[in-house]
Write a protein that holds these residues in place. Structure first.
Motif, PDB file in Angstrom:
ATOM      1  N   ASP A   9      34.773 -16.525 -10.195  1.00  0.00           N
ATOM      2  CA  ASP A   9      35.837 -17.055  -9.250  1.00  0.00           C
ATOM      3  C   ASP A   9      36.213 -15.881  -8.082  1.00  0.00           C
ATOM      4  N   VAL A  10      36.207 -14.461  -8.435  1.00  0.00           N
ATOM      5  CA  VAL A  10      36.273 -13.454  -7.684  1.00  0.00           C
ATOM      6  C   VAL A  10      35.266 -13.441  -6.631  1.00  0.00           C
ATOM      7  N   TYR A  11      33.897 -13.468  -6.864  1.00  0.00           N
ATOM      8  CA  TYR A  11      32.788 -13.690  -6.130  1.00  0.00           C
ATOM      9  C   TYR A  11      33.144 -14.842  -5.127  1.00  0.00           C
ATOM     10  N   LEU A  12      33.560 -15.985  -5.568  1.00  0.00           N
ATOM     11  CA  LEU A  12      33.797 -17.230  -4.609  1.00  0.00           C
ATOM     12  C   LEU A  12      34.675 -17.052  -3.592  1.00  0.00           C
ATOM     13  N   GLY A  13      35.912 -16.358  -4.297  1.00  0.00           N
ATOM     14  CA  GLY A  13      37.079 -16.192  -3.345  1.00  0.00           C
ATOM     15  C   GLY A  13      36.673 -15.079  -2.303  1.00  0.00           C
ATOM     16  N   ASN A  14      36.073 -14.019  -2.631  1.00  0.00           N
ATOM     17  CA  ASN A  14      35.754 -13.062  -1.864  1.00  0.00           C
ATOM     18  C   ASN A  14      34.836 -13.372  -0.604  1.00  0.00           C
ATOM     19  N   LEU A  15      33.917 -14.122  -1.218  1.00  0.00           N
ATOM     20  CA  LEU A  15      32.690 -14.350  -0.271  1.00  0.00           C
ATOM     21  C   LEU A  15      33.350 -15.565   0.883  1.00  0.00           C
ATOM     22  N   LEU A  16      33.751 -16.678   0.400  1.00  0.00           N
ATOM     23  CA  LEU A  16      34.293 -17.540   1.378  1.00  0.00           C
ATOM     24  C   LEU A  16      35.622 -17.039   2.162  1.00  0.00           C
ATOM     25  N   GLY A  17      36.389 -16.303   1.479  1.00  0.00           N
ATOM     26  CA  GLY A  17      37.646 -15.582   2.277  1.00  0.00           C
ATOM     27  C   GLY A  17      37.008 -14.680   3.409  1.00  0.00           C
ATOM     28  N   ALA A  18      36.073 -14.127   3.198  1.00  0.00           N
ATOM     29  CA  ALA A  18      35.620 -12.970   4.253  1.00  0.00           C
ATOM     30  C   ALA A  18      34.754 -13.901   5.322  1.00  0.00           C
ATOM     31  N   LEU A  19      34.197 -14.837   5.056  1.00  0.00           N
ATOM     32  CA  LEU A  19      33.534 -15.722   5.930  1.00  0.00           C
ATOM     33  C   LEU A  19      34.602 -16.386   6.688  1.00  0.00           C
ATOM     34  N   ASN A  20      35.671 -16.848   6.234  1.00  0.00           N
ATOM     35  CA  ASN A  20      36.812 -17.454   7.041  1.00  0.00           C
ATOM     36  C   ASN A  20      37.328 -16.286   7.731  1.00  0.00           C
ATOM     37  N   GLN A  21      37.639 -15.204   7.525  1.00  0.00           N
ATOM     38  CA  GLN A  21      37.977 -14.117   8.367  1.00  0.00           C
ATOM     39  C   GLN A  21      37.065 -13.866   9.670  1.00  0.00           C
ATOM     40  N   LEU A  22      35.860 -13.769   9.284  1.00  0.00           N
ATOM     41  CA  LEU A  22      34.946 -13.680  10.306  1.00  0.00           C
ATOM     42  C   LEU A  22      35.035 -14.996  11.323  1.00  0.00           C
ATOM     43  N   ARG A  23      35.186 -16.117  10.870  1.00  0.00           N
ATOM     44  CA  ARG A  23      35.188 -17.361  11.586  1.00  0.00           C
ATOM     45  C   ARG A  23      36.541 -17.298  12.512  1.00  0.00           C
ATOM     46  N   ASN A  24      37.497 -16.433  11.903  1.00  0.00           N
ATOM     47  CA  ASN A  24      38.728 -16.465  12.676  1.00  0.00           C
ATOM     48  C   ASN A  24      38.698 -15.274  13.707  1.00  0.00           C
ATOM     49  N   GLY A  25      37.798 -14.319  13.745  1.00  0.00           N
ATOM     50  CA  GLY A  25      37.720 -13.576  14.674  1.00  0.00           C
ATOM     51  C   GLY A  25      38.066 -12.071  14.127  1.00  0.00           C
ATOM     52  N   THR A  26      38.241 -11.821  12.774  1.00  0.00           N
ATOM     53  CA  THR A  26      38.340 -10.616  12.135  1.00  0.00           C
ATOM     54  C   THR A  26      36.882 -10.180  11.767  1.00  0.00           C
ATOM     55  N   THR A  27      36.812  -8.951  12.385  1.00  0.00           N
ATOM     56  CA  THR A  27      35.488  -8.232  11.780  1.00  0.00           C
ATOM     57  C   THR A  27      35.730  -7.197  10.808  1.00  0.00           C
ATOM     58  N   THR A  28      36.949  -6.808  10.244  1.00  0.00           N
ATOM     59  CA  THR A  28      37.315  -6.004   9.296  1.00  0.00           C
ATOM     60  C   THR A  28      38.317  -6.189   8.875  1.00  0.00           C
ATOM     61  N   ILE A  29      38.214  -6.200   7.282  1.00  0.00           N
ATOM     62  CA  ILE A  29      39.293  -6.363   6.433  1.00  0.00           C
ATOM     63  C   ILE A  29      39.535  -5.217   5.588  1.00  0.00           C
ATOM     64  N   VAL A  30      40.919  -5.238   5.054  1.00  0.00           N
ATOM     65  CA  VAL A  30      41.109  -4.243   4.025  1.00  0.00           C
ATOM     66  C   VAL A  30      41.374  -5.290   2.815  1.00  0.00           C
ATOM     67  N   ASP A  31      40.501  -5.314   1.876  1.00  0.00           N
ATOM     68  CA  ASP A  31      40.528  -6.202   0.837  1.00  0.00           C
ATOM     69  C   ASP A  31      41.246  -5.544  -0.489  1.00  0.00           C
ATOM     70  N   TRP A  32      42.492  -5.788  -0.497  1.00  0.00           N
ATOM     71  CA  TRP A  32      43.589  -5.377  -1.336  1.00  0.00           C
ATOM     72  C   TRP A  32      43.183  -6.119  -2.507  1.00  0.00           C
ATOM     73  N   CYS A  33      42.407  -5.833  -3.583  1.00  0.00           N
ATOM     74  CA  CYS A  33      41.838  -6.613  -4.526  1.00  0.00           C
ATOM     75  C   CYS A  33      42.543  -6.044  -5.935  1.00  0.00           C
TER      76      CYS A  33
END
Length: 474
Positions: free
Chosen positions: A101-125
């Protein structure tokens, strides 16, 4: 290795005063770095990317997001602040997360950030119970192709008889050592390490001291959720005590901080701490405004982030726009209160300020400003290209203010290309991630969501309204 690219004849907002802005110029990308910025650059053997009718900005930096929550979107906007968030998220749904579940959330969540123009995230996990969860969270970030500061946090389950409550538990040293001497030993990679700690608002004082010292021992930035609401902190005088012991500095990031009084705010900023506003969360749930103009007043730079997917769209375009509007509203109210309305000179908050907070602000907060945050030769080629020929942006690209256009008009559909370290993460309006695999992962993520709801016995119940307060206006 990334190929060489020449973005030709674009409008460029570099966010670097030494480079400046250009109405019609080029960006030469060699490998993963920006090699040159200016008019009439020589392409050599580089692939030419048409920049006519495009605005190029640095990639946005989302300085605070709980990426693991991606599959829990659309459930929390009517909750009442931290009370309902912790009751539903940490004390219910998070208990049933497994590594996948963590893997899926992080992967699709990160791809959604890229789609929206974010190239860097601070993933407060802050969902992590063990090394397996930690490793798959990092796997997902790496597979997405995003630049990420992986802020390794800890799970926050409900208190149970005979167990040590989470606010008494120091950060697990063995995990920091394992990561910092292993796969995240280097700071010269796309995914780097930080620590998401409890801090004195959510943990006991000795725990905060332990965690900050541990982060310094391993050369890591540490970040703490800190609302600063008096009477609700675990340690009422935590930040003054930490300051006296020399434990505050540029390596300590404060998430939120919106309820600090002026003395506390000045104390943490004087110590060099950075503050990240998640202004949509603060507007939604808290009694004090987001930390934007109050930080600027002391000469510091805000950073901004999206925070929680269960509440709202986690696009930095949204956050940047609302940060500008939120602070402009506060500026206007202040001028009115002081009898200076309308403003005699230019407003103190401009659209360009919000773009700076969304790029250089986040980069500075997490020590990435030597790598990203501006279009500067020598930095990594983290770039966004906005197509001003779309109906949404047209005809604003003809003689308009490009920063104004990006902040106040741009949507995800207007983002044509996104590059991270010189590689296209989005091209011609579509993610470069394998589309068939994304479809399979999306189906799996939906099953993850429904299973979490079932196991956590969670339902989105209708909101019960009480009597409206006297100050409620229609």
């Amino acid at each position: 290795m990334s190929q060489n690219l020449l973005i030709k004849n674009a409008t460029i907002l570099s966010m670097d005063p030494a480079v400046g802005d250009f109405a019609d110029a080029d960006i030469l990308v060699q490998g993963d770095k920006i090699a040159a910025v200016g008019p009439n650059l020589n392409a050599g053997d580089a692939e030419v990317v048409d920049g006519r009718g495009r605005i190029v900005t640095p990639g946005m930096v989302n300085a605070h997001i709980h990426t693991w929550e991606y599959q829990l979107r659309g459930i929390g906007s009517d909750w009442v602040g931290n009370r309902d968030y912790h009751a539903n998220m940490h004390k219910k749904l998070a208990l049933h997360y497994e590594a996948r579940d963590v893997y899926l959330g992080n992967l699709l969540g990160a791809l959604n950030q890229l789609r929206n123009g974010t190239t860097t995230i601070v993933d407060w996990c802050h969902i992590l119970r063990d090394a397996e969860m930690t490793d798959v969270a990092i796997d997902a970030l790496e597979e997405s192709g995003i630049r990420a500061v992986f802020a390794r946090g800890t799970v926050k389950p409900p208190e149970r008889p005979g167990e040590i409550p989470f606010h008494k538990k120091p950060f697990p040293r063995e995990e920091v050592h394992r990561l910092r001497t292993g796969r995240l030993a280097s700071d010269d990679r796309l995914v780097t390490l930080a620590m998401a700690i409890l801090g004195p608002d959510w943990g006991e004082y000795d725990v905060a001291v332990h965690d900050i010292r541990l982060a310094r021992e391993y050369g890591l930035i540490n970040s703490a959720h800190t609302y600063g609401r008096k009477g609700k902190r675990v340690v009422e005088d935590g930040y003054p005590r930490l300051a006296r012991e020399g434990l505050l500095g540029p390596d300590h990031n404060i998430g939120h901080g919106n309820c600090f009084d002026e003395d506390e705010l000045k104390l943490v900023l004087d110590a060099g701490c950075t503050i990240t506003a998640t202004n949509l969360t603060e507007m939604l749930n808290y009694e004090q405004p987001a930390m934007l103009g109050r930080i600027v007043k002391y000469g510091a730079t805000p950073s901004i982030g999206t925070d929680c997917d269960p509440y709202f769209n986690s696009s930095m375009l949204w956050v940047m726009r609302h940060a500008f509007l939120h602070q402009r509203e506060l500026d206007n109210r202040s001028l009115w209160k002081e009898g200076q309305w309308p403003a005699k000179t230019q407003h103190s908050t401009l659209t360009r300020d919000a773009l700076y907070w969304a790029t250089m602000g986040g980069a500075k907060a997490f020590g990435l400003d030597r790598k990203t945050g501006s279009i500067t030769p020598g930095k990594q080629a983290d770039l966004i290209m906005f197509d001003t020929r779309t109906m949404n942006l047209f005809p604003g690209g003809a003689g308009g203010n490009p920063a104004h256009l990006v902040v106040m008009y741009a949507e995800t559909s207007d983002i044509e290309n996104v590059l991270v370290a010189g590689r296209f993460a989005k091209r011609a309006g579509r993610l470069t991630f394998d589309a068939q695999r994304l479809e399979r992962l999306s189906e799996e993520l939906l099953h993850s969501r429904l299973r979490l709801f079932e196991q956590g016995q969670f339902r989105c119940e209708p909101v019960e309204r009480g009597p409206q307060p006297a100050h409620f206006h229609i």
